[in-house]
Design a protein around this motif. Structure first.
Motif, PDB file in Angstrom:
ATOM      1  N   PRO A   1      11.890 -32.176  32.536  1.00  0.00           N
ATOM      2  CA  PRO A   1      10.751 -32.452  33.416  1.00  0.00           C
ATOM      3  C   PRO A   1      10.186 -31.158  34.002  1.00  0.00           C
ATOM      4  O   PRO A   1      10.939 -30.274  34.424  1.00  0.00           O
TER       5      PRO A   1
ATOM      6  N   ARG B   1      18.629 -31.886  30.309  1.00  0.00           N
ATOM      7  CA  ARG B   1      17.412 -32.662  30.113  1.00  0.00           C
ATOM      8  C   ARG B   1      17.567 -34.047  30.747  1.00  0.00           C
ATOM      9  O   ARG B   1      18.659 -34.437  31.182  1.00  0.00           O
TER      10      ARG B   1
ATOM     11  N   PHE C   1      13.599 -34.904  27.475  1.00  0.00           N
ATOM     12  CA  PHE C   1      12.744 -33.755  27.760  1.00  0.00           C
ATOM     13  C   PHE C   1      13.201 -33.083  29.045  1.00  0.00           C
ATOM     14  O   PHE C   1      14.002 -33.645  29.807  1.00  0.00           O
TER      15      PHE C   1
ATOM     16  N   LYS D   1      13.407 -40.953  24.153  1.00  0.00           N
ATOM     17  CA  LYS D   1      13.273 -39.504  23.988  1.00  0.00           C
ATOM     18  C   LYS D   1      14.059 -38.788  25.074  1.00  0.00           C
ATOM     19  O   LYS D   1      14.601 -39.414  25.996  1.00  0.00           O
TER      20      LYS D   1
ATOM     21  N   GLU E   1       4.263 -36.615  35.673  1.00  0.00           N
ATOM     22  CA  GLU E   1       2.844 -36.280  35.774  1.00  0.00           C
ATOM     23  C   GLU E   1       2.611 -34.943  36.465  1.00  0.00           C
ATOM     24  O   GLU E   1       1.828 -34.118  36.010  1.00  0.00           O
TER      25      GLU E   1
ATOM     26  N   SER F   1       6.997 -40.219  31.412  1.00  0.00           N
ATOM     27  CA  SER F   1       7.032 -38.769  31.554  1.00  0.00           C
ATOM     28  C   SER F   1       6.712 -38.412  33.000  1.00  0.00           C
ATOM     29  O   SER F   1       6.459 -39.286  33.829  1.00  0.00           O
TER      30      SER F   1
ATOM     31  N   SER G   1       4.406 -40.394  35.475  1.00  0.00           N
ATOM     32  CA  SER G   1       3.129 -40.762  34.875  1.00  0.00           C
ATOM     33  C   SER G   1       2.887 -42.259  35.052  1.00  0.00           C
ATOM     34  O   SER G   1       3.782 -43.015  35.451  1.00  0.00           O
TER      35      SER G   1
ATOM     36  N   TYR H   1      15.898 -43.656  33.355  1.00  0.00           N
ATOM     37  CA  TYR H   1      16.083 -42.208  33.266  1.00  0.00           C
ATOM     38  C   TYR H   1      17.563 -41.902  33.467  1.00  0.00           C
ATOM     39  O   TYR H   1      18.251 -42.604  34.212  1.00  0.00           O
TER      40      TYR H   1
END
Length: 332
Positions: free
Chosen positions: A154, A133, A152, A150, A197, A195, A190, A121
């Motif tokens: 969080p 992001r 995103f 990817k 959770e 990702s 997750s 990350y």
């Protein structure tokens, strides 16, 4: 001639002996050479332990890098003092058409034992810090190469400075600062670590550089004020659960020192046969000469809800026993 040869041999032996001694000492704020003699480039980084090895990942800021790319370095060590450069784990061109001066900061790597995958990350942003992001990359080897997957937000929140925390039960968490909420989030990853959770807690304090450790039944969280590259007094709070409630934040060092000119990036727990040492890992940023930025690592005075960062001094660590001690302490 024989006398000269003997003299040179003695001098060479003394140099080797001196260097061997130096390799057992961590010197906060000084250059830290790797196995090739180059200053370690792992800024804003994180460390994971896999078997007998520790892996240190961070921002690669050496001179002469291709400015079209951003780099994450990887180093390996058995003792947290002597580090072998394993290469650039990630070499990434602009992944989201962010334009010139796009940002990759504070990389952290997790190892997912179920998928046997290393998941990285990092804070991904444009030059104006509007994207806010996290980026995600994966690899099957600790040293990479990592492949971009990817980006995103969080919890659908803005995310800038990130930290990582792996609890004693192995559960992995992402820590990220969210400017609009005036606090930083603790979020559980997750099962595949790709990702987030769920939200565990919003620590209601406008801090970045979040670092968390679990020690003797208490969680300790450290954060830095929102002053960018400029150091400030870092503060800490405690809680019996990651979900809180968290105590009032207090200074970890005399405020006038601005955390000895450093900013928190991680706390690392070393559990040995005799004791447990918690290491404060921080960066001493040099924005105009980033390749010369330094590291401030010191064993913390921690326990019973108190946390103190002592004045930085050279110190030694016994990785087997977990014991740490200052070298040539004035008290001795």
């Amino acid at each position: 001639m024989k006398k000269l040869y003997f003299f040179l041999t003695v001098v060479a032996s003394l140099i080797v002996w001196r260097n061997a001694i130096a390799q057992n000492i961590i010197k906060p704020g000084e250059t830290w050479p790797d196995d090739k003699g180059n200053h370690i480039q792992a800024h804003g980084g994180g460390i994971i332990q896999l078997g007998k090895y520790y892996y240190w990942y961070g921002e690669q800021r050496r001179q002469g890098l291709d400015t079209n790319y951003r780099y994450v370095s990887c180093y390996r060590s058995k003792d947290l003092v002597n580090w072998k450069f394993m290469g650039d784990a990630l070499q990434l061109s602009d992944p989201e058409q962010l334009g010139r001066r796009w940002v990759l900061e504070r990389p952290k790597v997790y190892y997912n034992r179920n998928t046997k995958t290393y998941v990285m990350y990092f804070h991904l942003d444009d030059a104006k810090y509007k994207l806010a992001r996290v980026g995600v990359a994966t690899s099957k080897k600790p040293q990479g190469p990592f492949t971009y997957v990817k980006s995103f937000r969080p919890l659908e929140r803005e995310s800038r400075d990130i930290g990582q925390f792996i609890d004693d039960d192995g559960t992995a968490y992402l820590v990220f600062e969210s400017r609009p909420t005036k606090g930083f989030f603790i979020a559980k990853l997750s099962d595949d670590y790709l990702s987030v959770e769920k939200e565990v807690c919003l620590v209601n304090a406008p801090l970045e550089g979040g670092a968390i450790i679990h020690y003797n039944g208490l969680y300790y969280a450290i954060g830095s004020e929102l002053t960018g590259w400029r150091p400030n007094p870092n503060r800490y709070a405690t809680a019996t659960s990651l979900a809180g409630p968290w105590s009032e934040f207090k200074d970890i060092a005399p405020p006038a020192t601005n955390t000895y000119s450093s900013q928190s990036t991680m706390m690392l727990k070393v559990t040995g046969s005799k004791t447990t040492t918690v290491i404060f890992m921080a960066d001493q940023w040099r924005p105009k000469t980033q390749w010369d930025s330094r590291y401030l690592w010191m064993p913390l005075e921690i326990g019973d809800g108190k946390l103190v960062l002592p004045q930085p001094q050279p110190w030694q660590l016994n990785i087997k026993t977990g014991e740490a001690g200052v070298v040539n302490s004035p008290a001795e």
